[in-house]
Motif scaffolding. Structure first.
Motif, PDB file in Angstrom:
ATOM      1  N   TYR A 264       0.853  -1.191   0.000  1.00 23.93           N
ATOM      2  CA  TYR A 264       0.000   0.000   0.000  1.00 23.93           C
ATOM      3  C   TYR A 264       0.884   1.234   0.000  1.00 23.93           C
ATOM      4  O   TYR A 264       2.096   1.147   0.160  1.00 23.93           O
ATOM      5  CB  TYR A 264      -0.957   0.000   1.205  1.00 23.93           C
ATOM      6  CG  TYR A 264      -0.262  -0.020   2.549  1.00 23.93           C
ATOM      7  CD1 TYR A 264      -0.022   1.160   3.241  1.00 23.93           C
ATOM      8  CD2 TYR A 264       0.150  -1.220   3.123  1.00 23.93           C
ATOM      9  CE1 TYR A 264       0.615   1.142   4.475  1.00 23.93           C
ATOM     10  CE2 TYR A 264       0.792  -1.242   4.360  1.00 23.93           C
ATOM     11  CZ  TYR A 264       1.013  -0.063   5.029  1.00 23.93           C
ATOM     12  OH  TYR A 264       1.648  -0.077   6.249  1.00 23.93           O
ATOM     13  N   GLN A 265       0.248   2.373  -0.203  1.00 27.00           N
ATOM     14  CA  GLN A 265       0.957   3.649  -0.122  1.00 27.00           C
ATOM     15  C   GLN A 265       0.051   4.648   0.565  1.00 27.00           C
ATOM     16  O   GLN A 265      -1.171   4.584   0.442  1.00 27.00           O
ATOM     17  CB  GLN A 265       1.367   4.135  -1.513  1.00 27.00           C
ATOM     18  CG  GLN A 265       0.209   4.383  -2.460  1.00 27.00           C
ATOM     19  CD  GLN A 265       0.666   4.651  -3.877  1.00 27.00           C
ATOM     20  OE1 GLN A 265       1.550   3.979  -4.388  1.00 27.00           O
ATOM     21  NE2 GLN A 265       0.051   5.638  -4.516  1.00 27.00           N
ATOM     22  N   LEU A 266       0.674   5.550   1.323  1.00 28.56           N
ATOM     23  CA  LEU A 266      -0.072   6.558   2.075  1.00 28.56           C
ATOM     24  C   LEU A 266       0.375   7.952   1.667  1.00 28.56           C
ATOM     25  O   LEU A 266       1.567   8.261   1.711  1.00 28.56           O
ATOM     26  CB  LEU A 266       0.165   6.387   3.578  1.00 28.56           C
ATOM     27  CG  LEU A 266      -0.319   5.088   4.214  1.00 28.56           C
ATOM     28  CD1 LEU A 266       0.135   5.040   5.672  1.00 28.56           C
ATOM     29  CD2 LEU A 266      -1.824   4.967   4.104  1.00 28.56           C
ATOM     30  N   ALA A 267      -0.589   8.780   1.311  1.00 35.06           N
ATOM     31  CA  ALA A 267      -0.294  10.171   0.980  1.00 35.06           C
ATOM     32  C   ALA A 267      -0.165  11.016   2.244  1.00 35.06           C
ATOM     33  O   ALA A 267       0.446  12.083   2.226  1.00 35.06           O
ATOM     34  CB  ALA A 267      -1.377  10.741   0.076  1.00 35.06           C
ATOM     35  N   GLU A 268      -0.760  10.535   3.342  1.00 35.53           N
ATOM     36  CA  GLU A 268      -0.706  11.234   4.627  1.00 35.53           C
ATOM     37  C   GLU A 268      -0.458  10.223   5.735  1.00 35.53           C
ATOM     38  O   GLU A 268      -0.830   9.054   5.597  1.00 35.53           O
ATOM     39  CB  GLU A 268      -2.050  11.927   4.905  1.00 35.53           C
ATOM     40  CG  GLU A 268      -2.440  12.964   3.887  1.00 35.53           C
ATOM     41  CD  GLU A 268      -3.825  13.553   4.167  1.00 35.53           C
ATOM     42  OE1 GLU A 268      -4.475  13.123   5.145  1.00 35.53           O
ATOM     43  OE2 GLU A 268      -4.238  14.422   3.406  1.00 35.53           O
ATOM     44  N   PRO A 269       0.114  10.641   6.844  1.00 35.25           N
ATOM     45  CA  PRO A 269       0.271   9.720   7.975  1.00 35.25           C
ATOM     46  C   PRO A 269      -1.105   9.255   8.454  1.00 35.25           C
ATOM     47  O   PRO A 269      -2.070  10.028   8.412  1.00 35.25           O
ATOM     48  CB  PRO A 269       0.952  10.559   9.051  1.00 35.25           C
ATOM     49  CG  PRO A 269       1.430  11.799   8.380  1.00 35.25           C
ATOM     50  CD  PRO A 269       0.621  11.974   7.144  1.00 35.25           C
ATOM     51  N   ALA A 270      -1.201   7.999   8.893  1.00 36.47           N
ATOM     52  CA  ALA A 270      -2.490   7.478   9.348  1.00 36.47           C
ATOM     53  C   ALA A 270      -2.293   6.207  10.162  1.00 36.47           C
ATOM     54  O   ALA A 270      -1.269   5.532  10.048  1.00 36.47           O
ATOM     55  CB  ALA A 270      -3.393   7.180   8.148  1.00 36.47           C
ATOM     56  N   HIS A 271      -3.297   5.893  10.957  1.00 28.16           N
ATOM     57  CA  HIS A 271      -3.352   4.603  11.638  1.00 28.16           C
ATOM     58  C   HIS A 271      -3.902   3.617  10.610  1.00 28.16           C
ATOM     59  O   HIS A 271      -4.956   3.852  10.038  1.00 28.16           O
ATOM     60  CB  HIS A 271      -4.268   4.677  12.864  1.00 28.16           C
ATOM     61  CG  HIS A 271      -4.191   3.466  13.711  1.00 28.16           C
ATOM     62  ND1 HIS A 271      -3.362   3.369  14.791  1.00 28.16           N
ATOM     63  CD2 HIS A 271      -4.811   2.264  13.614  1.00 28.16           C
ATOM     64  CE1 HIS A 271      -3.481   2.183  15.346  1.00 28.16           C
ATOM     65  NE2 HIS A 271      -4.359   1.488  14.640  1.00 28.16           N
TER      66      HIS A 271
ATOM     67  N   GLU B 298      -8.089   0.380   6.003  1.00 30.15           N
ATOM     68  CA  GLU B 298      -8.590   1.631   6.551  1.00 30.15           C
ATOM     69  C   GLU B 298      -7.379   2.427   7.023  1.00 30.15           C
ATOM     70  O   GLU B 298      -6.570   1.927   7.799  1.00 30.15           O
ATOM     71  CB  GLU B 298      -9.517   1.378   7.729  1.00 30.15           C
ATOM     72  CG  GLU B 298     -10.726   0.517   7.385  1.00 30.15           C
ATOM     73  CD  GLU B 298     -11.477   0.106   8.630  1.00 30.15           C
ATOM     74  OE1 GLU B 298     -12.167   0.968   9.219  1.00 30.15           O
ATOM     75  OE2 GLU B 298     -11.341  -1.068   9.011  1.00 30.15           O
ATOM     76  N   ALA B 299      -7.259   3.643   6.515  1.00 35.10           N
ATOM     77  CA  ALA B 299      -6.160   4.532   6.898  1.00 35.10           C
ATOM     78  C   ALA B 299      -6.703   5.950   6.899  1.00 35.10           C
ATOM     79  O   ALA B 299      -6.797   6.589   5.855  1.00 35.10           O
ATOM     80  CB  ALA B 299      -4.992   4.393   5.924  1.00 35.10           C
ATOM     81  N   GLY B 300      -7.090   6.428   8.075  1.00 39.56           N
ATOM     82  CA  GLY B 300      -7.719   7.749   8.149  1.00 39.56           C
ATOM     83  C   GLY B 300      -9.025   7.730   7.377  1.00 39.56           C
ATOM     84  O   GLY B 300      -9.867   6.860   7.586  1.00 39.56           O
ATOM     85  N   ASP B 301      -9.185   8.672   6.445  1.00 40.07           N
ATOM     86  CA  ASP B 301     -10.400   8.740   5.623  1.00 40.07           C
ATOM     87  C   ASP B 301     -10.335   7.803   4.425  1.00 40.07           C
ATOM     88  O   ASP B 301     -11.312   7.668   3.696  1.00 40.07           O
ATOM     89  CB  ASP B 301     -10.616  10.172   5.119  1.00 40.07           C
ATOM     90  CG  ASP B 301     -10.945  11.130   6.253  1.00 40.07           C
ATOM     91  OD1 ASP B 301     -11.487  10.673   7.282  1.00 40.07           O
ATOM     92  OD2 ASP B 301     -10.648  12.336   6.124  1.00 40.07           O
ATOM     93  N   PHE B 302      -9.209   7.176   4.191  1.00 32.07           N
ATOM     94  CA  PHE B 302      -9.039   6.294   3.032  1.00 32.07           C
ATOM     95  C   PHE B 302      -9.507   4.874   3.362  1.00 32.07           C
ATOM     96  O   PHE B 302      -9.161   4.327   4.411  1.00 32.07           O
ATOM     97  CB  PHE B 302      -7.572   6.258   2.597  1.00 32.07           C
ATOM     98  CG  PHE B 302      -7.316   5.301   1.476  1.00 32.07           C
ATOM     99  CD1 PHE B 302      -7.624   5.649   0.174  1.00 32.07           C
ATOM    100  CD2 PHE B 302      -6.791   4.043   1.728  1.00 32.07           C
ATOM    101  CE1 PHE B 302      -7.407   4.759  -0.864  1.00 32.07           C
ATOM    102  CE2 PHE B 302      -6.566   3.152   0.700  1.00 32.07           C
ATOM    103  CZ  PHE B 302      -6.874   3.502  -0.605  1.00 32.07           C
ATOM    104  N   HIS B 303     -10.314   4.296   2.454  1.00 39.97           N
ATOM    105  CA  HIS B 303     -10.773   2.909   2.559  1.00 39.97           C
ATOM    106  C   HIS B 303     -10.692   2.284   1.173  1.00 39.97           C
ATOM    107  O   HIS B 303     -11.080   2.917   0.186  1.00 39.97           O
ATOM    108  CB  HIS B 303     -12.230   2.837   3.030  1.00 39.97           C
ATOM    109  CG  HIS B 303     -12.435   3.351   4.407  1.00 39.97           C
ATOM    110  ND1 HIS B 303     -12.407   4.682   4.715  1.00 39.97           N
ATOM    111  CD2 HIS B 303     -12.658   2.710   5.576  1.00 39.97           C
ATOM    112  CE1 HIS B 303     -12.616   4.847   6.007  1.00 39.97           C
ATOM    113  NE2 HIS B 303     -12.762   3.664   6.556  1.00 39.97           N
ATOM    114  N   ALA B 304     -10.200   1.058   1.091  1.00 43.97           N
ATOM    115  CA  ALA B 304     -10.155   0.344  -0.186  1.00 43.97           C
ATOM    116  C   ALA B 304     -10.217  -1.149   0.085  1.00 43.97           C
ATOM    117  O   ALA B 304      -9.766  -1.622   1.134  1.00 43.97           O
ATOM    118  CB  ALA B 304      -8.890   0.697  -0.963  1.00 43.97           C
ATOM    119  N   THR B 305     -10.767  -1.885  -0.876  1.00 42.81           N
ATOM    120  CA  THR B 305     -10.911  -3.340  -0.750  1.00 42.81           C
ATOM    121  C   THR B 305     -10.376  -4.009  -1.990  1.00 42.81           C
ATOM    122  O   THR B 305     -10.548  -3.506  -3.099  1.00 42.81           O
ATOM    123  CB  THR B 305     -12.394  -3.728  -0.575  1.00 42.81           C
ATOM    124  OG1 THR B 305     -12.926  -3.019   0.552  1.00 42.81           O
ATOM    125  CG2 THR B 305     -12.560  -5.216  -0.354  1.00 42.81           C
TER     126      THR B 305
END
Length: 142
Positions: free
Chosen positions: A66-73, A128-135
């Protein structure tokens, strides 16, 4: 050309085989004698994404990049084809960046939350990473 003591240059990088892997890279240029030293200091994806697991199909283990554009849990939940939660991988707080290699991607050993090996079949993993969700879908084949 000799540059000032320190310069920051922004470069957009695009992966040659996957146009979805785009990043803004900050590079610090520090002069050393007549030849500047170029050091990448930061690579941040333009957008968060859940990438295809590998290998797929798999037995008995797989990695979910995965990749994150912002820090997240980051939490990855794995469901069977009937929608029953099989396993929850709580990856904790992650900084913005690329988590693609086996050392950085999310790892699943093919076991449920009780430690039992899961059956053959299709499974879905939800990130699930902050407001980001994908399946995405993955397949266990023994």
């Amino acid at each position: 050309k000799i540059v000032p003591e320190t310069d920051i240059v922004k470069i957009e990088a695009i992966h040659a085989e996957d146009m979805n892997l785009r990043a803004k890279i900050l590079v610090t240029i520090v002069p050393s004698a007549q030849i500047p030293i170029v050091t990448p200091t930061l690579a941040i994806p333009e957008k968060s994404a859940l990438l295809p697991n590998y290998p797929n199909p798999f037995n008995p283990e797989t990695w979910m990049p995965y990749q994150l554009a912002e820090p997240a849990h980051v939490i990855i939940s794995i469901y069977d084809a009937a929608g029953v939660l099989v396993r929850r991988l709580d990856l904790g707080h992650r900084t913005a960046g690329f988590y693609i290699s086996r050392e950085r991607a999310a790892y699943w050993d093919g076991r449920d939350s009780y430690g039992e090996v899961v059956a053959n079949g299709a499974y879905f993993y939800l990130m699930e990473a902050g407001d980001f969700h994908a399946t995405r879908k993955m397949v266990v084949v023994k």
